[in-house]
Design a protein around this motif. Structure first.
Motif, PDB file in Angstrom:
ATOM      1  N   ALA A 146      -3.095   6.823   0.654  1.00  0.00           N
ATOM      2  CA  ALA A 146      -1.733   6.779   1.205  1.00  0.00           C
ATOM      3  C   ALA A 146      -0.687   7.440   0.316  1.00  0.00           C
ATOM      4  O   ALA A 146       0.190   8.153   0.800  1.00  0.00           O
ATOM      5  N   GLY A 158      -0.008   3.989  -8.837  1.00  0.00           N
ATOM      6  CA  GLY A 158       0.117   4.333  -7.413  1.00  0.00           C
ATOM      7  C   GLY A 158      -0.580   5.644  -7.089  1.00  0.00           C
ATOM      8  O   GLY A 158      -1.139   5.827  -6.014  1.00  0.00           O
ATOM      9  N   LYS A 203       0.809  -1.216   0.000  1.00  0.00           N
ATOM     10  CA  LYS A 203       0.000   0.000   0.000  1.00  0.00           C
ATOM     11  C   LYS A 203       0.840   1.263   0.000  1.00  0.00           C
ATOM     12  O   LYS A 203       0.479   2.245  -0.648  1.00  0.00           O
ATOM     13  N   ILE A 204       1.978   1.272   0.690  1.00  0.00           N
ATOM     14  CA  ILE A 204       2.724   2.526   0.746  1.00  0.00           C
ATOM     15  C   ILE A 204       3.781   2.677  -0.337  1.00  0.00           C
ATOM     16  O   ILE A 204       4.461   3.685  -0.410  1.00  0.00           O
ATOM     17  N   THR A 205       3.909   1.663  -1.181  1.00  0.00           N
ATOM     18  CA  THR A 205       4.813   1.836  -2.318  1.00  0.00           C
ATOM     19  C   THR A 205       4.032   1.972  -3.614  1.00  0.00           C
ATOM     20  O   THR A 205       4.610   1.995  -4.693  1.00  0.00           O
ATOM     21  N   GLY A 206       2.735   2.019  -3.529  1.00  0.00           N
ATOM     22  CA  GLY A 206       1.913   2.176  -4.722  1.00  0.00           C
ATOM     23  C   GLY A 206       1.738   0.891  -5.518  1.00  0.00           C
ATOM     24  O   GLY A 206       1.214   0.914  -6.623  1.00  0.00           O
ATOM     25  N   LEU A 244       1.634  10.515   1.477  1.00  0.00           N
ATOM     26  CA  LEU A 244       3.097  10.405   1.531  1.00  0.00           C
ATOM     27  C   LEU A 244       3.759  11.523   0.747  1.00  0.00           C
ATOM     28  O   LEU A 244       4.757  12.098   1.184  1.00  0.00           O
ATOM     29  N   VAL A 285       4.534   8.137  -6.094  1.00  0.00           N
ATOM     30  CA  VAL A 285       4.808   7.259  -4.946  1.00  0.00           C
ATOM     31  C   VAL A 285       5.796   6.157  -5.329  1.00  0.00           C
ATOM     32  O   VAL A 285       6.601   5.727  -4.506  1.00  0.00           O
ATOM     33  N   GLN A 344       7.966   6.516   4.812  1.00  0.00           N
ATOM     34  CA  GLN A 344       7.300   5.248   4.531  1.00  0.00           C
ATOM     35  C   GLN A 344       7.443   4.301   5.711  1.00  0.00           C
ATOM     36  O   GLN A 344       6.497   3.640   6.118  1.00  0.00           O
TER      37      GLN A 344
END
Lengths: 292, 755, 159
Positions: C105, C37, B19-22, C109, C77, C90
Motif C-alpha cells: 500500500a 512504512g 495500513k495506509i499511513t504506514g 500510494l 508514506v 488515502q
C-alpha cells in the motif's frame, strides 16, 4: 550483499574524468544505478571505488537543432526523454520507447547513458537509436571520441568503453526526408522482459516509389543489437509491398542468433523476429509514405 | 425495512488507517533491543547424505554469535498432518539427509545480515550426493531413488473416492472422451516474505513474532519440535503481508530463529529473501491428470473417472489435503451419477508442494471445465446449457461425501448467459470461455488432531458500550478482521465502530485453526455470532427488567437501540442499559464465549460456494499472445458480509488464477528452480488485468453466520479453465498443459493448420 | 572503506547521518530512522514496495544509494497525512478498499501521489502503478481509487 567500497562523487565532467584516471585500476561508475545496483547486491560486481556521476549536471540535457539533430547528455533520465516536448515533437518514437521501458520509478532515476553503457542485449534504447543512426561521444582525460552506436556494442554486457572513459553524449541526426520510423517490443508482461524487439527506419525516394534506405535493428535476438542487413538489402532499391515485407521478415529471422531460455525457445524467438520485422518495417513504411 | 443493519454495507477496512499511513507493523518491521540477525544455509543438492558439517570457521567470524545445525535440535520430525505420524516427515533443519535444493542445513545468528551471510560461506558441509528423481511418473518406477524409508515406490499418500457404478455408466454412454492434462506449479508471491523474530527469555518462555496464517498451529508445532510446553510459547501475528496458503505450516524462519534464540537468550530475526521465498518455501502442487467422461448424446453426464499423480516434492506438508480436495472437486459442481477417483501423491527431490489458494481445486477445475467445453463442442451443445443440465442444486447429496445445502449455481449460469449474449458478435481472434466451480467453506477433517473447537470467540462489553471481540482468526489480507467485527456488530445490535477487535496473539486470543481452506467467515463467524448472541441475551435480561413488557413480546437490539421487536419505538439505549447491566453483575463486564466445530456435515465441508466465470480474450494468430479483455463472474457466497472485501477478493483471485492460466510457472532443472525473482517469474501487473465485473447471487446458507459462505478461495478455481476455453473458442485449439504460453498457442495453431 | 556524511530532509525533517556509503536509501529509512512504512519485497528492483518520493519523483528506494539522495527531499508514506488529515488518495483508498494485506500500500500510494501531481487528469491510470506489484487486490480497486481522485471526487482537507 553489497561489498564495501570507497565512495567518490563528481560534480563536473572534469572532476569525473580525473577520478576515473586516478582510480582506473579498480572502479565502477554509478549514475542511475538501476542495473548496476542489482549486480552489486548479488555480489557479482564489487569495485574498490564507486564513482558517482549522478550530480554531474553538465551531463543532463536535451538539445535540439533543426540542422544537426538531437544531443542528449548521458546522465539524462529516461523519464526526462519520455516527457521532453522537444523529443515528443521531433523524435516521438524515442518518447514511445521510453514509455515502454521498465517502470516510472526506474525511468525517474535511470539514465540513457547508463543503459547504453551497461550493454544489455535486451536493452530497449539501443535498437531504436541504431535505427536512427545515432552516434555516441566518449570522453577521457586524454581525448574525446565519437563512435556510431552500432559499433559501440561488442558482446553481451561489453561495450567499446575503455578504462578511464566516460560516455558523455548521444547524438541523433535529423531524419532524411520521407523517412518513417517504428519500434515494437514483444513481452507477456507489459514493459518487462522483452523477448525480442525490432526497430526499423525506412526512407523512400521523393516520389514515394522506391525505398532508398532501410535500417532494421533487432533487440534481444543476438549477443548485441543486430542490424538485419540482409533483410535491409531486400528492401533497398525496391518498391515495398506486403510480400516484400513478409520476405524481409523471414530473412531477418534467419540472420539473427537468439537464445533458448525458460521464457522462449530459439525457434519461437525467430518467429517473433519474423512477425515483428514485418509489422514494424511495414509501420515505418506507412509513416514514410505520409512523411515529407 | 433493510434486512441487515451493518453487514453488507461498504465499511472501511478495520485496519485501514494503520495500513495506509504506514503504521501497521508487520513482522518484517519488528525490531527488539539486542536483536541479532539470522541467515540460513541451504542444500545445493537435491538428494544427499550429510556426512559432516564444520561450523568452526563461521563461528570464529567477528560478529557471529551462534551457529546451529540439525545436531542442535531434538531430531524430531514434524508435519501438519499430526493425525498420521508417518506423514510428519520433515525435520526442517536437516539431520543426516537432504531431499531438495534449498533444504536448511544450518543457521547463523550475527550482529547484522551481511555478517550472517558472510558466515554462511564459511560453513563447510560434506555431502554424499545420492541419485535424485524429479518427476512423479519417474519416481514411482521400480528402482527409482527412494526419498523416505517408509514410502514404497515413493508413494506418499493415496486417495480413492467412488460412488455409483462407473463401468456401467461408460457402457451406457453415447459418447466417451478421455484427456490428459498437466497442471503446473505456482508460487504464492506474498509481498511480505516468510519471516520471524524469536525471543526466548531465561524464564523459559518463547515469543515468536511471525508472518503467519495460523498462530495457533505455529505455537503448537514449535512447542512440540522444541520440547516446550504449548503455553510457554507465544506467537504474535498482528499483521500478515499475504499468505495464500504458504504460511500456516511451520517454516524455516520460525524454527531456526527460535532455535538460535533459545541458544543465546536474545531476539533473533530471520527474513527470507525473495529468492529463498521462491526456492525454499512451499508451492502449488503440480499434477498429471487423466480424465475420462461418459456422456449421453443429449449432454447428460453419466460417468467420470479421474486419475492423478501429483508431484509431492520432498515432504508431505499439506500435500495430502491437496490430493483429497482435487479428487473431490474434480466432480464439482455437477451431478455425476457415478464417479471414480484415484490419486497418488509421489515424493520427488524438489521443493515440497503444499497448499495454495484453491488447494487442488483450480487444477481439478481446469481439467474438468476444459473437457466439458470439448465435449459440448463435439456434441453440438451450448456450453452454458450442458452445464445447466448437470448442475448441482440445493439439497443434492454427493453420495457418501456431502450434502449441498445452499446452491445458486443455476442463477449464476443465467447471469453469465445473459452477459455473453449481450456481447453480441465478437471480432476475429476473440473468444469467450466459461468455467463453473464450487468450493468448500472450511474443512471438516481434523488432520491436525486439535482437541479444541475449530473456532472460538470471546465478547466482552464495557461500561461505555464498546465491545472487545477476541478472535483466533488471522487476517492475512482477506479481510477477516473486518468481517468478524461486522458479524459481531450485527448480532449484538451495535455499530461497527463500537467493536474493538483483538487478534493475532496466542496469549490473548481463543483458539481458531487459522486462515486456510476458506474457513474464517463460516467457522470463526459462527463462533463470533454465538458469543455475541449470548452477550446480547445477558443485556436483554436487564432490558426486560427495565421495560417490563408483556411476556409475549420479544426484545432485540439494532443500531444501539434495545426495543420490542413488535413495537420498535418502545425501547432503551443500549449504551444506558449496559451501565446497569454491569452494575447488576457486581461490576463485572458482560462476557460471553462462542465456538464452532462442524458436526455431521459430511466428509469435506459444512457448506459450499458456487460460481460461473466468463473470460473474454484475444489471441494473436501470428505470435500466440493472449490479451485478456473482460472477466465476468457470477458467484454465490450466500450472504455477503463485507462487500468491499468480497469484490477485492474476487479481483485478486482473478489476477492470481489468470496468472496460473497463462503467465506463471516454476520451471526446474534437476530440482533447481530457474526463475526465483520477480522479473523472470511473471505475475500480472495492473496493465494485464482485464475489466472485471462481479455479480452476486444471494442465497442463504443455513450453516453459515447470517447465511454466509466462503468467498475468497473458490474464486481462484475457474479462471485458468475459462481462459483456456476462451482460447479454444477464439482459435480452435485446446491446450491442456499449463500455463498457456504464446509459444504453446502458436505451436498448437501450426499443428491445427497441418491437419 | 570511509564513512560519509549524509544530509537528507525526510517528510520535512532534516537529518544528518554518518553512514557506510554502500547503504541503500531504503535501509537508511527503515533501519536507521525507523520509518518502516516503506517496505521491501524483492531484491531485483521489480516490485515497487519500496517506492518513495525523491524531490517529488517516484523512485525505488532499494535501487538508490543513500548517498545519491544527499541534499534531497524525501517523502515516505509517513509524510503523506498531516496529523489526522489524510490525503485525498488515502481517503479514496479507504473508500474503495484499495488494499488488502496492506504490504504494497505505501508504495502504491506514493506512486499514485507522484503520478497525479505530474498530471492530475491522466488518460491511462494503469501506467501510474505499473511499477508496483500487488498480489492481493488484482489492481482494479486501486485503479478505481486513483481514478476517483483524478475525477475530482476528493478535495484536499484543510491543512
Amino acid at each position: 550483499m553489497i561489498h564495501d567500497f570507497n565512495y567518490r562523487r563528481a560534480t563536473s565532467i572534469k572532476e569525473a574524468l580525473s577520478l576515473l584516471e586516478k582510480y582506473k585500476d579498480d572502479y565502477k561508475i554509478i549514475c542511475g544505478g538501476q542495473s548496476l545496483l542489482i549486480l552489486m547486491r548479488q555480489g557479482l560486481v564489487a569495485p574498490e571505488n564507486l564513482i558517482d556521476i549522478k550530480k554531474v549536471k553538465e551531463l543532463d540535457y536535451i538539445d535540439y537543432n533543426p540542422k544537426t539533430g538531437l544531443k542528449i547528455g548521458a546522465a539524462t533520465t529516461h523519464r526526462e526523454i519520455e516527457k521532453s516536448p522537444l523529443i515528443k515533437k521531433n523524435f516521438p518514437v524515442l518518447a514511445e520507447m521510453e514509455k515502454n521501458l521498465a517502470s516510472i520509478q526506474t525511468r525517474n532515476w535511470g539514465t540513457i547513458g547508463g543503459n547504453l553503457a551497461h550493454g544489455d542485449p535486451a536493452g530497449d534504447p539501443a535498437p531504436i537509436l541504431i535505427a536512427l543512426n545515432a552516434t555516441v561521444k566518449m570522453a577521457s582525460i586524454e581525448r574525446d571520441r565519437i563512435l556510431p552506436l552500432e559499433d559501440f556494442f561488442i558482446d553481451i554486457f561489453e561495450t567499446a568503453l575503455e578504462e578511464g572513459e566516460l560516455l558523455t553524449e548521444i547524438q541523433v541526426p535529423i531524419l532524411p526526408k520521407k523517412t518513417g520510423i517504428a519500434y515494437q517490443k514483444f513481452n507477456i508482461i507489459k514493459n518487462y522482459l522483452g523477448m525480442v524487439s525490432v526497430a526499423a527506419s525506412v526512407t523512400l525516394a521523393e516520389d514515394s516509389e522506391k525505398c532508398t534506405e532501410a535500417r532494421i535493428v533487432l533487440g534481444a535476438a543476438a549477443a548485441i543489437s543486430l542490424r538485419a542487413k540482409e533483410a535491409e538489402q531486400m528492401l533497398i532499391g525496391e518498391k515495398i509491398d506486403a510480400k516484400l515485407l513478409e520476405n524481409a521478415g523471414k530473412k531477418a529471422s534467419e540472420e539473427c542468433d537468439p537464445v533458448s531460455d525458460i521464457h522462449a525457445t530459439e525457434t519461437y524467438r525467430r518467429v517473433l523476429v519474423r512477425v515483428l520485422t514485418t509489422r514494424v518495417t511495414g509501420k515505418a513504411w506507412e509513416q514514410a509514405k505520409a512523411a515529407h | 425495512m433493510k434486512k441487515y443493519t451493518v453487514i453488507n454495507t461498504p465499511v472501511h477496512n478495520i485496519d485501514g488507517i494503520a495500513k495506509i499511513t504506514g503504521r501497521a507493523k508487520y513482522t518484517f518491521d519488528i525490531t527488539l533491543p539486542r536483536m541479532l540477525h539470522g541467515k540460513i544455509l541451504r542444500s545445493s543438492y537435491p538428494h544427499a547424505e550429510i556426512l559432516d558439517i564444520d561450523t568452526s570457521k563461521a563461528e570464529r567470524l567477528r560478529g557471529v554469535k551462534a551457529v546451529v545445525t540439525g545436531k542442535d535440535t531434538l531430531g524430531k520430525k514434524q508435519g501438519i498432518w499430526r493425525r498420521f505420524k508417518e506423514l510428519c516427515d520433515e525435520e526442517i533443519l536437516a539431520g543426516n539427509k537432504v531431499r531438495y535444493i534449498g533444504e536448511p542445513v544450518a543457521a547463523v545468528a550475527a550482529i547484522d545480515e551481511d555478517t550472517a551471510e558472510e558466515a554462511l560461506d564459511l560453513i563447510e558441509v560434506k555431502y554424499n550426493p545420492l541419485p535424485a528423481v524429479f518427476e512423479p511418473l519417474e519416481a514411482i518406477k521400480e528402482g527409482a531413488p527412494q526419498l523416505h524409508d517408509q514410502a514404497e515406490r515413493n508413494i506418499n499418500v493415496t486417495r480413492h473416492i467412488e460412488w455409483g457404478d462407473v463401468d456401467e455408466g461408460f457402457k451406457k454412454a453415447d459418447y466417451v472422451r478421455e484427456d490428459w492434462f498437466r497442471c503446473s506449479s505456482q508460487a504464492h508471491v506474498c509481498m511480505e516474505t516468510h519471516c520471524a523474530v524469536a525471543d526466548y527469555t531465561p524464564e523459559g518462555k518463547l515469543t515468536v513474532y511471525t508472518s503467519t496464517q495460523s498462530h495457533y498451529y505455529i505455537k503448537v508445532l514449535l512447542a512440540e519440535i522444541l520440547g516446550l510446553r504449548e503455553n510457554d510459547v507465544r506467537v504474535i501475528s498482528r499483521y500478515t503481508g499475504g499468505g495464500f496458503g504458504s504460511k500456516f505450516e511451520l517454516d524455516s524462519a520460525q524454527f531456526c530463529s527460535s532455535l538460535l534464540s533459545m541458544k543465546l537468550c536474545q531476539p533473533i530475526k530471520i527474513v527470507l529473501t525473495r529468492e529463498e521465498e521462491f526456492t525454499a518455501t512451499k508451492r502449488r502442487t503440480p499434477m498429471f491428470y487423466y480424465v475420462r467422461s461418459g456422456i449421453k448424446k443429449d449432454g447428460t453426464f453419466l460417468a467420470k473417472e479421474a486419475r492423478v499423480f501429483t508431484e509431492g516434492g520432498a515432504y508431505t506438508a499439506m500435500g495430502a489435503t491437496a490430493l483429497y480436495l482435487t479428487g473431490f472437486f474434480q466432480s464439482f459442481p455437477y451431478v455425476w451419477p457415478s464417479y471414480r477417483f484415484d490419486g497418488y501423491r509421489v515424493y520427488t527431490n524438489t521443493a515440497p508442494t503444499s497448499a495454495m489458494r484453491g488447494f487442488g481445486a483450480p487444477q481439478a477445475t481446469f481439467c474438468a471445465e476444459t473437457q466439458i467445453d470439448l465435449i459440448a463442442d463435439e456434441l453440438g451443445i451450448d456450453p452454458i446449457e450442458i452445464r445447466r443440465k448437470n448442475a448441482m442444486y440445493p439439497g443434492y447429496e454427493v453420495p457418501g461425501q456431502a450434502t449441498i445445502q445452499s446452491c445458486g449455481l443455476d442463477q449464476c449460469l443465467d447471469k453469465i448467459d445473459e452477459w455473453i449474449k449481450s456481447r453480441g458478435k465478437l471480432p476475429a481472434h476473440r473468444g469467450i470461455g466459461i468455467a463453473a466451480y464450487g468450493f468448500m467453506s472450511g474443512g471438516i477433517f481434523n488432520w491436525f488432531d486439535t482437541p479444541y473447537a475449530f473456532s472460538s470467540a470471546i465478547v466482552q462489553i464495557n461500561i461505555d458500550g464498546k465491545v472487545d471481540l477476541y478472535v483466533g482468526s488471522q487476517d492475512m489480507g482477506q479481510g477477516s478482521n473486518t468481517t468478524m467485527a461486522l458479524i459481531c456488530a450485527e448480532e449484538l445490535g451495535v455499530k461497527f465502530e463500537d467493536i474493538r477487535l483483538h487478534m493475532g496473539d496466542t496469549e490473548n486470543c481463543p483458539v481458531d485453526l487459522g486462515a486456510w481452506g476458506s474457513r474464517e467467515t463460516l467457522m470463526q463467524g459462527n463462533a463470533v455470532k454465538m458469543a455475541a448472541s449470548k452477550a446480547k441475551q445477558q443485556i436483554l435480561e436487564f432490558a426486560v427488567a427495565k421495560l417490563t413488557p408483556n411476556i409475549v413480546y420479544d426484545l432485540d437490539i439494532k443500531d444501539g437501540w434495545i426495543h420490542l421487536i413488535a413495537r420498535p419505538e418502545r425501547g432503551l439505549s443500549y449504551y444506558d442499559v449496559v451501565k446497569e447491566a454491569i452494575r447488576g453483575k457486581d461490576g463485572q463486564p458482560i462476557i460471553a464465549r462462542g465456538h464452532y466445530t462442524p458436526h455431521r456435515k459430511g466428509m469435506i465441508s459444512p457448506a459450499y460456494s458456487f460460481g460461473v466465470q466468463a473470460v473474454e480474450a484475444d489471441v494473436d494468430p501470428d505470435t500466440g499472445k493472449i490479451t485478456l479483455k473482460n472477466c465476468v463472474t457470477a458467484h454465490d457466497c450466500g450472504q455477503v458480509i463485507n462487500p468491499l472485501g468480497v469484490k477485492g477478493q474476487l479481483e485478486g483471485a482473478i489476477a492470481m488464477a489468470a496468472g496460473y492460466g497463462f503467465t506463471e510457472d516454476l520451471p526446474m532443472d534437476e530440482g533447481k528452480i530457474l526463475n526465483p525473482n520477480l522479473v523472470d517469474y511473471m505475475l500480472l501487473r495492473a496493465t494485464e488485468m482485464p475489466e472485471t465485473k462481479v455479480m452476486e447471487v444471494e442465497t442463504y446458507e443455513p450453516e453459515g453466520p447470517f447465511g454466509a459462505k466462503e468467498a475468497g478461495e473458490g474464486l481462484t478455481n475457474p479462471t485458468a479453465g475459462a481462459l483456456g476455453n476462451a482460447v479454444f473458442h477464439a482459435a480452435g485449439i485446446s491446450i491442456k498443459n499449463l500455463p498457456i504460453t504464446p509459444e504453446k498457442v502458436l505451436n498448437a495453431l501450426k499443428e491445427k493448420e497441418k491437419k | 572503506m570511509e564513512k560519509k556524511l549524509l544530509h537528507l530532509t525526510i517528510n520535512g525533517e532534516q537529518h544528518e547521518l554518518y553512514i557506510n556509503p554502500k547503504k541503500l536509501l531504503v535501509e537508511i529509512l527503515r533501519d536507521e530512522l525507523g520509518l518502516t512504512g516503506t517496505k521491501r519485497g524483492c531484491n531485483t528492483g521489480a516490485c515497487g514496495a519500496c517506492t518513495v518520493l525523491l524531490d517529488g519523483a517516484a523512485v525505488k528506494s532499494c535501487s538508490i544509494l543513500a548517498m545519491q539522495a544527499d541534499g534531497a527531499e524525501v517523502t515516505t508514506v509517513e509524510g503523506l497525512a498531516k496529523g489526522s488529515k489524510l490525503t485525498p488518495l488515502q481517503r479514496s483508498f479507504l473508500d474503495h478498499g484499495a488494499f488488502q494485506c496492506g504490504f504494497c500500500a505505501s508504495g502504491m500510494l506514493l506512486s499514485a501521489t507522484a503520478f497525479l501531481r505530474e498530471d492530475p487528469t491522466p488518460k491511462d491510470i494503469k501506467e501510474g502503478i505499473q511499477g508496483n506489484i500487488c498480489r492481493c487486490t488484482g489492481y482494479n480497486s486501486i485503479l478505481r481509487a486513483i481514478k476517483a481522485v483524478a475525477e475530482g471526487k476528493y478535495k484536499e482537507e484543510g491543512r
